[in-house]
Structures are given as structure tokens and as C-alpha cells.
Scaffold this motif. Structure first.
Motif, PDB file in Angstrom:
ATOM      1  N   LYS A 189      73.834 -12.936 121.643  1.00  8.57           N
ATOM      2  CA  LYS A 189      74.787 -13.883 121.053  1.00  8.57           C
ATOM      3  C   LYS A 189      75.740 -13.196 120.076  1.00  8.57           C
ATOM      4  O   LYS A 189      76.812 -13.717 119.781  1.00  8.57           O
ATOM      5  N   GLN A 190      75.341 -12.048 119.538  1.00  8.33           N
ATOM      6  CA  GLN A 190      76.192 -11.340 118.582  1.00  8.33           C
ATOM      7  C   GLN A 190      77.207 -10.510 119.366  1.00  8.33           C
ATOM      8  O   GLN A 190      76.969  -9.344 119.646  1.00  8.33           O
ATOM      9  N   LYS A 191      78.336 -11.129 119.664  1.00  5.72           N
ATOM     10  CA  LYS A 191      79.314 -10.499 120.561  1.00  5.72           C
ATOM     11  C   LYS A 191      79.775  -9.126 120.074  1.00  5.72           C
ATOM     12  O   LYS A 191      79.790  -8.152 120.808  1.00  5.72           O
ATOM     13  N   VAL A 192      80.160  -9.054 118.789  1.00  2.97           N
ATOM     14  CA  VAL A 192      80.755  -7.819 118.282  1.00  2.97           C
ATOM     15  C   VAL A 192      79.757  -6.668 118.336  1.00  2.97           C
ATOM     16  O   VAL A 192      80.053  -5.581 118.823  1.00  2.97           O
ATOM     17  N   SER A 193      78.551  -6.929 117.847  1.00  5.78           N
ATOM     18  CA  SER A 193      77.614  -5.816 117.807  1.00  5.78           C
ATOM     19  C   SER A 193      77.070  -5.519 119.196  1.00  5.78           C
ATOM     20  O   SER A 193      76.659  -4.397 119.481  1.00  5.78           O
TER      21      SER A 193
ATOM     22  N   PHE B   8      78.024   2.191 115.017  1.00  7.30           N
ATOM     23  CA  PHE B   8      76.638   2.216 114.524  1.00  7.30           C
ATOM     24  C   PHE B   8      76.423   1.151 113.460  1.00  7.30           C
ATOM     25  O   PHE B   8      75.390   0.476 113.443  1.00  7.30           O
ATOM     26  N   ASN B   9      77.390   0.987 112.572  1.00  6.57           N
ATOM     27  CA  ASN B   9      77.230  -0.013 111.521  1.00  6.57           C
ATOM     28  C   ASN B   9      77.231  -1.438 112.083  1.00  6.57           C
ATOM     29  O   ASN B   9      76.435  -2.276 111.669  1.00  6.57           O
ATOM     30  N   LEU B  10      78.132  -1.690 113.047  1.00  5.68           N
ATOM     31  CA  LEU B  10      78.177  -3.025 113.644  1.00  5.68           C
ATOM     32  C   LEU B  10      76.897  -3.317 114.408  1.00  5.68           C
ATOM     33  O   LEU B  10      76.338  -4.408 114.342  1.00  5.68           O
TER      34      LEU B  10
ATOM     35  N   ASP C 101      70.513  -9.176 112.169  1.00  9.13           N
ATOM     36  CA  ASP C 101      70.531 -10.620 112.388  1.00  9.13           C
ATOM     37  C   ASP C 101      69.583 -11.026 113.506  1.00  9.13           C
ATOM     38  O   ASP C 101      68.953 -12.079 113.450  1.00  9.13           O
ATOM     39  N   ALA C 102      69.471 -10.181 114.531  1.00  2.00           N
ATOM     40  CA  ALA C 102      68.635 -10.546 115.673  1.00  2.00           C
ATOM     41  C   ALA C 102      67.155 -10.350 115.367  1.00  2.00           C
ATOM     42  O   ALA C 102      66.309 -11.046 115.908  1.00  2.00           O
ATOM     43  N   LEU C 103      66.850  -9.399 114.480  1.00  2.00           N
ATOM     44  CA  LEU C 103      65.437  -9.097 114.223  1.00  2.00           C
ATOM     45  C   LEU C 103      64.858  -9.919 113.093  1.00  2.00           C
ATOM     46  O   LEU C 103      63.651 -10.071 112.989  1.00  2.00           O
TER      47      LEU C 103
END
Lengths: 325, 294
Positions: free
Chosen positions: B28-32, B277-279, B286-288
């Protein structure tokens, strides 16, 4: 007369907290202040009292999770408070604990199989084949289907989790189980299921329970003998029937009068206690209960009552007005 | 009531592993997610870069000195006529391996120290954490330069320098998660069973710190690559002729006015890699984290 399985004598736990840098600013919290009782094999000893009275601390000291400040704990003829290292680990096999909060006492990252198998692995009781068989056996015993073994704790309800906790406690076939408010986090309808399970297990495996609770009706249901704690001290101790029907200490009377009766028309005298539980860091002089006791008089303020046998009932209570109220 | 029952049945039918749960919320986290895909491609490029690069890293083309981007040289050439695009492809492997290996060493040592510190507490904790405080007191770059000054320049020493300065960061973070897990009831429960310290640490504490570890591991790689490039830029890391991104920046700085592409493309490579790497780290966190998830 059988030898008691667990003897607790003069148990004390004082937490010292230092406020500021001066030595004189030390504060001593007497969480448990001289508690003594025996538990006979096969019986259930109920320990009741309100939050903060030291009942859980007592349980933790017996479990050797906390070091006692003073006093002795004798379990099965061995002084637990003097054991350490390998000898303590070996002794631990015979006493296990069921925890109050079934949501926090199970590691969320372990499967039910790993949780129940852990004590077996730690005490090297089974081969790897034997562990699986024993885990299934334990799941059967606590009334959970075998297929749950691969699941994680968050997939279960409170009652089911508590069953997992009970299975873990039973895994190493202990003699004594310390149940620290095992049902107080559960719904009332689930409470009775778990209590009945505990009773059945006691008959099946000859277990001895130290049952810690704040709910007198729960303790009444499961216990053979009851000890009532107030502010780190045992104020009354005796057989269940004797205590429930004939409480001697005013605090026990107040507790009993607060137990709801399922009859709206029942007439009864409510003793409503005034004020809060005094701070254990600054306990009242004399009888710890005198600040809230409706019957307190001069002697209660100045002199600490000892546990003594009441003539009318035969069980003991710590009150200056024993046999007079 | 009936709805709850059917939901329960559904849950019972499909068993969700923790990894599937993580994957579902990570997607769901498109950018990362995009950053993750970019890094995956970068790893592939780093592995096969030397084979797909149109020129060798030290191949001189004296007809095209400092020439701008063209079809012949996609990112132009430097002062020796070396193809910058090819050198970036060759350098990807150096930057990634320096970043990964230094953070790996730092994370390994930092995790061990952090767990010991948090779990045993008392004087062990004070002793370890005071040493970490000393290391943290230096700005990262300065500490790395200091270590290079002791060890001498070279890529391997850059790895060691970046590793040493990563240690205190990991030690602190892992110590705090160790403290949190140590105070949970399930750790107390396993201790009451009679588990050894080793067992408690390996079965309960360490698995609990893994998600934090993954997040910071990812984020630190970005800054490790940046520091390593910085050291090479200062001439303390890679040999100036190697196609290391930082060294390439350093080579191009004399021609910043008339041939900005010599510094622009290696700089862009560093920038995109560190950003990715930062993104990725942000998205993983957020996912973990079960508290942020859903």
C-alpha cells in the motif's frame, strides 16, 4: 496431618525508592509486610484483597520472580529463597504460574506450539517427537482443537489465550500452580468456563493452587481456604465456609457485603468503606485498617493487632475486636 | 453477532502468516514500494553492470575529453575521456557493497552490544552506553575521518570507519527495544519457567527487535553510502582512479563550470540511491509497526 506443600513464613517485600540525593529522602514501600500461610497438597488457597494490597507481589516472590526482603518460602521441603542456579531451575519445574493478562503473557511472535513447548524444552523433558505429542495432549486437556498449534496468539479470544497459558503451565506437570488473577481480564461468561477447567484439572492432575483474585465470589467458588490481605498484611485466614459465612475482620465483612447478590429484593446491610487504600509507603499506625474501619477505637490507632483464633468460628483474624463484633 | 461469527470463520479458513500481513501493508505504500523496486533494479545493475556497460571503466577516448551527454556517451565523458555512464554502472557495485557491508558490521556489533546492555542493565549497561556516548559525541563525518587517519586511506578502511560509527546508533536503538521487550509479561513468564538468559535473548528479545533492526538497517545504508562517498571525495577512501561515485565527484569538481555533467551524474546516482534507501526504510517502518499498520 499432611505436611504442607508450600509454607510461607513472615514474607516481606520492601521496595526502596530514593527521591533526591540525600540518604534521608529514601522512601520504603512495604508492599508485603509479614505474610505467613501454609498450603496443603491438593487444596486451593484463595488470596483476596483490593488492588495494591500486595497479593500479586506475594505470588511473584513465591515464583522467585522477585527476591523477598525477609521471610522464608518452603516448597516441598526445600527452602526456595535459598536456591539459585541449577537447583532453582530444577525446582521451578514443580511450580508454574498462570498470569492475569492473557494478552501480554504470550509472546505475539511465537506459535501456540512454541509457547506450550517452551517449558518442555527448557527443562529438557521430551525428545522432539515427544514434544509434539505432548503439545497435542495439552491442547486436548485444556479444550482447544489440535489445529490451533500453528496459530499465533493474536488470533484467539481472551478465554482461549488463557487456556493456552494454562496449557503452558501444565506442560511440565507441576505440583503447585500460582494463578495470579487468571480470570479477572475475562468476560463473566468466560470466567466460569476457565474456573471450571481449573477445577477439573485439579482433580485430574492432583494440583495445588494458590489462587490470587480481587473478586470474592470467584475465590468463594474455587477455594478450600481463603486468606484476606489488606495493605501488605494478612488480616483474616481460614476455611472458605467459615470466612464466607462468618467473617470476623471488619474488612472481610465489607468485602463480602460488596459481592452482588442475584436477587433484587434481597435485603442486606451494605458496609461502604470510606476513603482510599492508604499508601503502603506511609502506612497508618497500629491496625492498618483503622483509617477506614467503622469500628475503630483508640487501641486500633496505637497497637497493631496480631492474627489470633476467633473462639466462635475457629479461624484466625487480626482485629482487636475479635469475638466482640 | 452473525457477522462476527462469519468473520471468525473466514479468519480460521485462511491462515495469514506474519510475512503476508507485512507484504499486504507494504504494497500500500506506493512511494517506498517504488523505491524498493528501484533498489532491486540497482542491485541487478550492480551485479551485471560490468557486462552491460558500453565502455570499460578505464577506457580512454582522447577525441572526446569532457564532452557532454550524447548518444555515443550517454552521460558524457570526463577529463580523460572516460565514459561516465559506464563508470557509474561499475561504481554501483562498489557503493552498494561498501554501504551494505559497513552497515552490516555496524548493525551486528551494535545489536549485540545493545541487547547485552539493555538485558543485563546495571553497570554493564552504564559501561557500554558511556562508550557509545563518546562515539556519538563526534559528528559522523569527523569520526570517520579520525578513524581513517588512524587506519590510513583505502576502501576497506572506509568500510571499517563507517561500521564503527554505525555501532552506537544501532546499540542505542536496540537497547531501547530490548528494554521494552524485557519488561513485557511474556518475558517474565519465560523467566519464571526457568529459561536461561541465552534462551530469553535468542527466542524472545532478539526476534522482537528484528523489525526495528530491518528499518534502521535500510535507513543507515543510505547515510553509509553518503559518508563513504564523502570520504572518497576527500581522497580518504577509494583510489581516485576507481569508478567510485564519490571519487568521480571529486574528479569533476575542477570542471564544474565548463563540464557540469562530470559531477552531475555521479551526484545524481548517489542522491537517488540514498533517497531510495531512506524511502524504503520509511515504508518498512510503517509496514512493520503493528501500531501504525492498517
Amino acid at each position: 496431618m499432611k505436611e504442607p506443600l508450600l509454607q510461607v513464613d513472615g514474607l516481606k517485600k520492601h521496595f526502596v525508592s530514593q527521591k533526591g540525593f540525600r540518604k534521608s529522602s529514601k522512601q520504603v514501600v512495604k508492599a508485603v509486610d509479614g505474610v505467613s500461610f501454609d498450603i496443603n497438597p491438593g487444596e486451593t488457597f484463595g488470596l483476596v484483597g483490593e488492588s495494591g494490597c500486595g497479593k500479586s507481589t506475594t505470588g511473584r516472590m513465591i515464583m522467585q520472580m522477585l527476591e523477598a526482603t525477609e521471610g522464608t518460602i518452603t516448597f516441598d521441603g526445600e527452602r526456595l529463597d535459598q536456591l539459585s542456579g541449577k537447583a532453582l531451575k530444577k525446582a521451578r519445574k514443580d511450580f508454574q504460574m498462570i498470569f492475569q493478562d492473557p494478552y501480554a503473557s504470550l509472546n505475539p511472535r511465537m506459535t501456540v506450539r512454541d509457547i506450550i513447548a517452551e517449558p518442555l524444552i527448557v527443562h529438557e523433558m521430551e525428545t522432539s517427537n515427544g514434544i509434539d505429542r505432548r503439545v497435542y495432549e495439552l491442547l486436548d486437556t485444556v479444550g482447544l482443537p489440535r489445529k490451533v498449534a500453528e496459530r499465533y496468539p493474536h488470533e484467539f479470544s481472551g478465554g482461549q489465550r488463557q487456556r493456552i497459558g494454562i496449557a503452558r503451565a501444565l506442560a511440565v506437570k507441576p505440583k503447585l500452580i500460582i494463578a495470579d488473577e487468571p480470570v479477572s481480564a475475562l468476560d463473566v461468561s468466560i470466567q466460569s468456563q476457565v474456573l471450571n477447567l481449573l477445577k477439573d484439572l485439579q482433580d485430574e492432575f492432583d494440583l495445588t493452587y494458590l489462587f490470587i483474585a480481587h473478586d470474592l465470589s470467584v475465590v468463594d467458588f474455587i477455594s478450600d481456604r481463603i486468606g484476606v490481605m489488606y495493605l501488605g498484611k494478612l488480616v483474616e485466614i481460614g476455611d472458605r465456609d467459615s470466612i464466607i459465612q462468618n467473617p470476623q475482620h471488619p474488612y472481610t465483612k465489607a468485602l463480602l457485603s460488596a459481592v452482588p447478590v442475584p436477587d433484587p429484593r434481597a435485603k442486606r446491610e451494605r458496609i461502604v468503606l470510606e476513603g482510599d487504600l492508604p499508601s503502603p509507603s506511609n502506612p497508618p499506625s497500629g491496625c492498618p485498617f483503622h483509617t477506614r474501619c467503622p469500628f475503630a477505637w483508640d487501641r486500633c490507632v496505637n497497637e497493631t493487632p496480631e492474627l489470633q483464633t476467633a473462639e466462635t468460628t475457629g479461624h484466625t483474624a487480626a482485629c482487636h475486636l475479635l469475638d466482640e463484633l | 453477532m452473525a457477522e462476527a461469527a462469519t468473520r471468525k470463520e473466514e479468519e480460521q479458513e485462511k491462515k495469514v502468516t506474519p510475512f503476508q500481513q507485512f507484504w499486504k501493508s507494504f504494497k500500500k505504500q506506493k512511494v517506498s514500494f517504488a523505491a524498493g523496486v528501484f533498489l532491486l533494479l540497482l542491485f541487478i545493475v550492480a551485479a551485471i553492470g560490468p557486462f552491460i556497460a558500453p565502455y570499460g571503466p578505464q577506457e580512454y577516448d582522447y577525441d572526446n575529453l569532457l564532452s557532454g551527454p550524447s548518444w555515443q556517451h550517454l552521460a558524457g565523458t570526463d577529463d580523460f575521456g572516460r565514459d561516465i555512464f559506464s563508470r557509474i554502472l561499475h561504481g554501483a557495485w562498489i557503493s552498494l557493497s561498501v554501504g551494505l557491508s559497513s552497515v552490516f558490521i555496524g548493525a551486528l556489533l551494535g545489536t549485540i552490544l545493545g541487547i547485552i546492555s539493555g538485558y543485563f542493565g546495571k553497570w554493564v549497561d552504564s559501561a557500554i552506553m558511556r562508550v557509545m556516548d563518546v562515539l556519538l559525541a563526534f559528528p559522523g563525518m569527523l569520526l570517520a575521518i579520525g578513524i581513517i587517519a588512524i587506519l590510513g586511506p583505502g576502501l576497506f578502511n572506509v568500510v571499517m570507519a563507517v561500521a564503527i560509527f554505525s555501532v552506537p546508533v544501532f546499540a542505542r536503538i536496540i537497547r531501547s527495544s530490548t528494554l521494552a521487550i524485557k519488561s513485557t509479561l511474556y518475558v517474565e513468564a519465560t523467566q519464571s519457567i526457568g529459561s536461561s538468559h541465552f534462551r530469553v535473548i535468542m527466542k524472545h528479545i532478539f526476534p522482537g527487535t528484528v523489525s526495528t533492526l530491518i528499518v534502521y538497517f535500510t535507513m543507515r545504508i543510505g547515510s553509509a553510502i553518503l559518508i563513504a562517498a564523502g570520504l572518497s571525495f576527500l581522497g580518504l577512501g577509494a583510489d581516485p582512479s576507481t569508478p567510485e561515485w564519490g571519487a568521480m565527484l571529486s574528479n569533476g569538481r575542477d570542471y564544474l563550470n565548463n563540464a557540469p555533467h562530470v559531477t552531475f551524474f555521479p551526484g545524481l546516482a548517489i542522491f537517488l540511491t540514498v533517497l531510495a534507501f531512506n524511502l524504503l526504510g520509511d515504508g518498512l517502518r510503517d509496514a512493520l509497526d503493528p501500531k501504525i499498520r492498517d
